[in-house]
Design a protein around this motif. Structure first.
Motif, PDB file in Angstrom:
ATOM      1  N   ALA A 152     -43.772 -58.914 -30.208  1.00  0.00           N
ATOM      2  CA  ALA A 152     -42.466 -58.927 -29.537  1.00  0.00           C
ATOM      3  C   ALA A 152     -42.243 -57.653 -28.733  1.00  0.00           C
ATOM      4  O   ALA A 152     -41.619 -57.681 -27.667  1.00  0.00           O
ATOM      5  N   ILE A 153     -42.745 -56.533 -29.229  1.00  0.00           N
ATOM      6  CA  ILE A 153     -42.605 -55.260 -28.514  1.00  0.00           C
ATOM      7  C   ILE A 153     -43.301 -55.345 -27.155  1.00  0.00           C
ATOM      8  O   ILE A 153     -42.739 -54.954 -26.125  1.00  0.00           O
ATOM      9  N   ARG A 154     -44.505 -55.875 -27.146  1.00  0.00           N
ATOM     10  CA  ARG A 154     -45.255 -55.997 -25.895  1.00  0.00           C
ATOM     11  C   ARG A 154     -44.604 -57.026 -24.962  1.00  0.00           C
ATOM     12  O   ARG A 154     -44.505 -56.815 -23.747  1.00  0.00           O
TER      13      ARG A 154
ATOM     14  N   GLY B 172     -33.447 -61.689 -29.069  1.00  0.00           N
ATOM     15  CA  GLY B 172     -33.130 -63.062 -29.440  1.00  0.00           C
ATOM     16  C   GLY B 172     -33.814 -64.077 -28.546  1.00  0.00           C
ATOM     17  O   GLY B 172     -34.213 -65.156 -28.999  1.00  0.00           O
ATOM     18  N   GLU B 173     -33.951 -63.741 -27.267  1.00  0.00           N
ATOM     19  CA  GLU B 173     -34.615 -64.643 -26.328  1.00  0.00           C
ATOM     20  C   GLU B 173     -36.103 -64.770 -26.655  1.00  0.00           C
ATOM     21  O   GLU B 173     -36.675 -65.864 -26.588  1.00  0.00           O
ATOM     22  N   ILE B 174     -36.717 -63.660 -27.018  1.00  0.00           N
ATOM     23  CA  ILE B 174     -38.144 -63.681 -27.369  1.00  0.00           C
ATOM     24  C   ILE B 174     -38.372 -64.579 -28.583  1.00  0.00           C
ATOM     25  O   ILE B 174     -39.324 -65.377 -28.617  1.00  0.00           O
ATOM     26  N   LEU B 175     -37.518 -64.459 -29.563  1.00  0.00           N
ATOM     27  CA  LEU B 175     -37.713 -65.194 -30.813  1.00  0.00           C
ATOM     28  C   LEU B 175     -37.510 -66.705 -30.656  1.00  0.00           C
ATOM     29  O   LEU B 175     -38.059 -67.480 -31.439  1.00  0.00           O
ATOM     30  N   ARG B 176     -36.737 -67.119 -29.665  1.00  0.00           N
ATOM     31  CA  ARG B 176     -36.486 -68.563 -29.528  1.00  0.00           C
ATOM     32  C   ARG B 176     -37.083 -69.189 -28.265  1.00  0.00           C
ATOM     33  O   ARG B 176     -36.971 -70.397 -28.064  1.00  0.00           O
TER      34      ARG B 176
ATOM     35  N   THR C  86     -41.562 -66.406 -36.763  1.00  0.00           N
ATOM     36  CA  THR C  86     -40.873 -66.876 -37.973  1.00  0.00           C
ATOM     37  C   THR C  86     -40.119 -65.733 -38.652  1.00  0.00           C
ATOM     38  O   THR C  86     -39.424 -65.951 -39.636  1.00  0.00           O
ATOM     39  N   VAL C  87     -40.269 -64.512 -38.136  1.00  0.00           N
ATOM     40  CA  VAL C  87     -39.656 -63.340 -38.741  1.00  0.00           C
ATOM     41  C   VAL C  87     -38.128 -63.438 -38.669  1.00  0.00           C
ATOM     42  O   VAL C  87     -37.572 -63.933 -37.693  1.00  0.00           O
ATOM     43  N   THR C  88     -37.448 -62.981 -39.724  1.00  0.00           N
ATOM     44  CA  THR C  88     -35.991 -62.959 -39.739  1.00  0.00           C
ATOM     45  C   THR C  88     -35.487 -61.739 -38.970  1.00  0.00           C
ATOM     46  O   THR C  88     -36.229 -60.760 -38.791  1.00  0.00           O
ATOM     47  N   LEU C  89     -34.230 -61.789 -38.532  1.00  0.00           N
ATOM     48  CA  LEU C  89     -33.668 -60.656 -37.798  1.00  0.00           C
ATOM     49  C   LEU C  89     -33.642 -59.391 -38.648  1.00  0.00           C
ATOM     50  O   LEU C  89     -33.910 -58.283 -38.155  1.00  0.00           O
ATOM     51  N   LYS C  90     -33.343 -59.542 -39.932  1.00  0.00           N
ATOM     52  CA  LYS C  90     -33.297 -58.380 -40.821  1.00  0.00           C
ATOM     53  C   LYS C  90     -34.682 -57.750 -40.952  1.00  0.00           C
ATOM     54  O   LYS C  90     -34.847 -56.518 -40.873  1.00  0.00           O
ATOM     55  N   GLN C  91     -35.689 -58.593 -41.165  1.00  0.00           N
ATOM     56  CA  GLN C  91     -37.050 -58.081 -41.285  1.00  0.00           C
ATOM     57  C   GLN C  91     -37.513 -57.463 -39.971  1.00  0.00           C
ATOM     58  O   GLN C  91     -38.180 -56.423 -39.957  1.00  0.00           O
ATOM     59  N   PHE C  92     -37.144 -58.103 -38.862  1.00  0.00           N
ATOM     60  CA  PHE C  92     -37.506 -57.597 -37.540  1.00  0.00           C
ATOM     61  C   PHE C  92     -36.961 -56.182 -37.359  1.00  0.00           C
ATOM     62  O   PHE C  92     -37.694 -55.276 -36.938  1.00  0.00           O
ATOM     63  N   GLU C  93     -35.696 -55.995 -37.669  1.00  0.00           N
ATOM     64  CA  GLU C  93     -35.059 -54.690 -37.478  1.00  0.00           C
ATOM     65  C   GLU C  93     -35.712 -53.626 -38.358  1.00  0.00           C
ATOM     66  O   GLU C  93     -35.942 -52.492 -37.921  1.00  0.00           O
ATOM     67  N   MET C  94     -36.037 -53.983 -39.597  1.00  0.00           N
ATOM     68  CA  MET C  94     -36.675 -53.025 -40.505  1.00  0.00           C
ATOM     69  C   MET C  94     -38.043 -52.595 -39.980  1.00  0.00           C
ATOM     70  O   MET C  94     -38.386 -51.405 -39.989  1.00  0.00           O
ATOM     71  N   GLU C  95     -38.825 -53.575 -39.509  1.00  0.00           N
ATOM     72  CA  GLU C  95     -40.166 -53.266 -39.014  1.00  0.00           C
ATOM     73  C   GLU C  95     -40.099 -52.444 -37.721  1.00  0.00           C
ATOM     74  O   GLU C  95     -40.918 -51.554 -37.494  1.00  0.00           O
ATOM     75  N   TRP C  96     -39.123 -52.769 -36.880  1.00  0.00           N
ATOM     76  CA  TRP C  96     -38.972 -52.011 -35.626  1.00  0.00           C
ATOM     77  C   TRP C  96     -38.616 -50.558 -35.900  1.00  0.00           C
ATOM     78  O   TRP C  96     -39.193 -49.643 -35.306  1.00  0.00           O
TER      79      TRP C  96
ATOM     80  N   THR D 234     -35.319 -44.583 -29.832  1.00  0.00           N
ATOM     81  CA  THR D 234     -35.554 -45.700 -28.924  1.00  0.00           C
ATOM     82  C   THR D 234     -35.072 -47.007 -29.558  1.00  0.00           C
ATOM     83  O   THR D 234     -35.415 -47.308 -30.709  1.00  0.00           O
ATOM     84  N   LYS D 235     -34.283 -47.756 -28.810  1.00  0.00           N
ATOM     85  CA  LYS D 235     -33.810 -49.061 -29.275  1.00  0.00           C
ATOM     86  C   LYS D 235     -34.693 -50.155 -28.697  1.00  0.00           C
ATOM     87  O   LYS D 235     -35.267 -50.005 -27.617  1.00  0.00           O
ATOM     88  N   PHE D 236     -34.770 -51.273 -29.414  1.00  0.00           N
ATOM     89  CA  PHE D 236     -35.611 -52.369 -28.924  1.00  0.00           C
ATOM     90  C   PHE D 236     -35.138 -52.823 -27.546  1.00  0.00           C
ATOM     91  O   PHE D 236     -35.942 -53.155 -26.681  1.00  0.00           O
ATOM     92  N   HIS D 237     -33.816 -52.814 -27.337  1.00  0.00           N
ATOM     93  CA  HIS D 237     -33.268 -53.247 -26.051  1.00  0.00           C
ATOM     94  C   HIS D 237     -33.705 -52.338 -24.908  1.00  0.00           C
ATOM     95  O   HIS D 237     -33.702 -52.751 -23.747  1.00  0.00           O
ATOM     96  N   ASP D 238     -34.088 -51.088 -25.246  1.00  0.00           N
ATOM     97  CA  ASP D 238     -34.549 -50.164 -24.208  1.00  0.00           C
ATOM     98  C   ASP D 238     -35.823 -50.673 -23.534  1.00  0.00           C
ATOM     99  O   ASP D 238     -36.099 -50.330 -22.372  1.00  0.00           O
ATOM    100  N   LEU D 239     -36.602 -51.486 -24.242  1.00  0.00           N
ATOM    101  CA  LEU D 239     -37.818 -52.038 -23.653  1.00  0.00           C
ATOM    102  C   LEU D 239     -37.485 -52.937 -22.472  1.00  0.00           C
ATOM    103  O   LEU D 239     -38.246 -53.030 -21.505  1.00  0.00           O
ATOM    104  N   ARG D 240     -36.337 -53.589 -22.556  1.00  0.00           N
ATOM    105  CA  ARG D 240     -35.858 -54.420 -21.443  1.00  0.00           C
ATOM    106  C   ARG D 240     -35.564 -53.537 -20.227  1.00  0.00           C
ATOM    107  O   ARG D 240     -35.893 -53.879 -19.089  1.00  0.00           O
ATOM    108  N   HIS D 241     -34.943 -52.385 -20.493  1.00  0.00           N
ATOM    109  CA  HIS D 241     -34.679 -51.440 -19.405  1.00  0.00           C
ATOM    110  C   HIS D 241     -35.992 -50.899 -18.839  1.00  0.00           C
ATOM    111  O   HIS D 241     -36.106 -50.646 -17.631  1.00  0.00           O
ATOM    112  N   GLY D 242     -36.964 -50.724 -19.730  1.00  0.00           N
ATOM    113  CA  GLY D 242     -38.262 -50.256 -19.270  1.00  0.00           C
ATOM    114  C   GLY D 242     -38.911 -51.253 -18.320  1.00  0.00           C
ATOM    115  O   GLY D 242     -39.524 -50.870 -17.323  1.00  0.00           O
ATOM    116  N   ALA D 243     -38.760 -52.541 -18.623  1.00  0.00           N
ATOM    117  CA  ALA D 243     -39.310 -53.582 -17.750  1.00  0.00           C
ATOM    118  C   ALA D 243     -38.653 -53.521 -16.375  1.00  0.00           C
ATOM    119  O   ALA D 243     -39.316 -53.626 -15.335  1.00  0.00           O
TER     120      ALA D 243
END
Length: 333
Positions: A198-200, A210-214, A251-261, A273-282
């Motif tokens: 998901a990071i890549r 949320g868009e990536i996961l669905r 299949t990862v849950t949002l809670k697990q996703f946040e912990m791993e991130w 760095t926030k996950f949403h920052d990757l969107r800004h990076g794009a």
């Protein structure tokens, strides 16, 4: 105009009841008065409401549509379409005593007092209460504004007066644009295979978490039927994530996703760095490659140009480099 004293949620409250026959019509009304008012204030409010009922019944005044009525209609008609329905309804119910009986066309002064109360450290009884941030205040008013606009749209209100609302500005835009190196450093130390993918994908697509996961992968790219702006869109698959698009099924849950991130970004040395920052990076990568803002907004799924303007300074910086090259001689020229 009887005023009853009741107990609601462990607190003393006043309730107004009206039962009359006016012009051969039986009129019954019951309202719970705002918390914290005195008996004298309750009587004054009751007299005002009774006067309004007689004025409306005689035709001297049109019926008042309250914010509470707008909210009830909006929830009943539209809540099944809301992604955050449970959370939104809980918030609306929590603050209902503050807006339920307010005229939906007389919003300016009321909204100033409402914002002040939400920011206040004490409630109407002088007890400590949480002070809401301007972001939270803005969200609550946005829910009420949407309800009032809906009431106008379906004909319950003759005019839309939501422009009168005093809504605090929130200046919380982030300006961190991770480059490919930072993205890879975080991805390489991420232990969860799905989160690592998901990071890549976020960096090479500009999609939200949320868009990536669905998202569904089709021959045309990532297909998003339900997006933040309410419009479906297709995001082309970058060659560098083509394999991930075919092989990874989230299949990862949002809670697990946040912990791993969080674990990965801290291990990589990028704790802020926030996950949403990757969107800004794009977005930054596209702009630096010469892509215009309109196209960047289309990739990111922005509904309006205003959303893409946050990246305009990147364009300005690129133009400055271009201007700086004016007059430079080419080698051998």
């Amino acid at each position: 105009m009887p005023i009853d004293t009741i107990t609601k949620a462990g607190r003393k409250r006043y309730r107004w009841s009206f039962k009359r026959v006016i012009d051969n019509r039986s009129i019954r009304k019951t309202k719970l008065l705002p918390a914290g008012i005195s008996a004298r204030e309750a009587d004054e409010l009751a007299r005002k409401w009774e006067h309004e009922i007689y004025a409306i019944a005689s035709g001297a005044r049109k019926p008042v549509v309250t914010i509470g009525e707008c909210v009830q209609a909006h929830v009943a008609d539209r809540s099944r379409h809301w992604k955050d329905a449970r959370k939104r309804i809980q918030i609306l119910e929590k603050w209902a005593p503050e807006y339920a009986n307010q005229d939906a066309t007389d919003l300016h002064e009321w909204s100033k007092h409402f914002v002040g109360y939400l920011r206040a450290a004490r409630d109407h009884h002088g007890r400590p209460k949480p002070q809401l941030s301007d972001g939270s205040v803005r969200n609550i008013l946005a829910y009420l504004r949407a309800a009032i606009k809906y009431a106008h749209k379906v004909g319950r209100l003759e005019t839309d007066q939501t422009a009168q609302l005093v809504i605090p500005a929130v200046k919380n835009e982030r300006h961190h644009y991770p480059q490919r190196r930072e993205m890879l450093e975080i991805a390489r130390v991420c232990e969860n295979r799905e989160v690592r993918a998901a990071i890549r994908i976020a960096f090479y697509s500009g999609m939200r978490r949320g868009e990536i996961l669905r998202a569904k992968v089709t021959r045309y790219g990532y297909s998003l039927e339900d997006t933040k702006n309410g419009r479906p869109r297709i995001v082309p698959v970058h060659p560098r994530i083509a394999v991930l698009a075919r092989r990874i099924h989230f299949t990862v849950t949002l809670k697990q996703f946040e912990m791993e991130w969080i674990k990965a970004r801290e291990a990589a040395g990028h704790p802020d760095t926030k996950f949403h920052d990757l969107r800004h990076g794009a977005a930054s990568e596209m702009i630096n490659a010469g892509i215009d803002l309109f196209t960047v907004g289309g990739v990111l799924g922005h509904k309006s140009v205003a959303s893409t303007k946050r990246y305009s300074h990147l364009v300005t910086a690129r133009l400055a480099d271009a201007v700086g090259k004016i007059g430079q001689k080419k080698q051998g020229a």
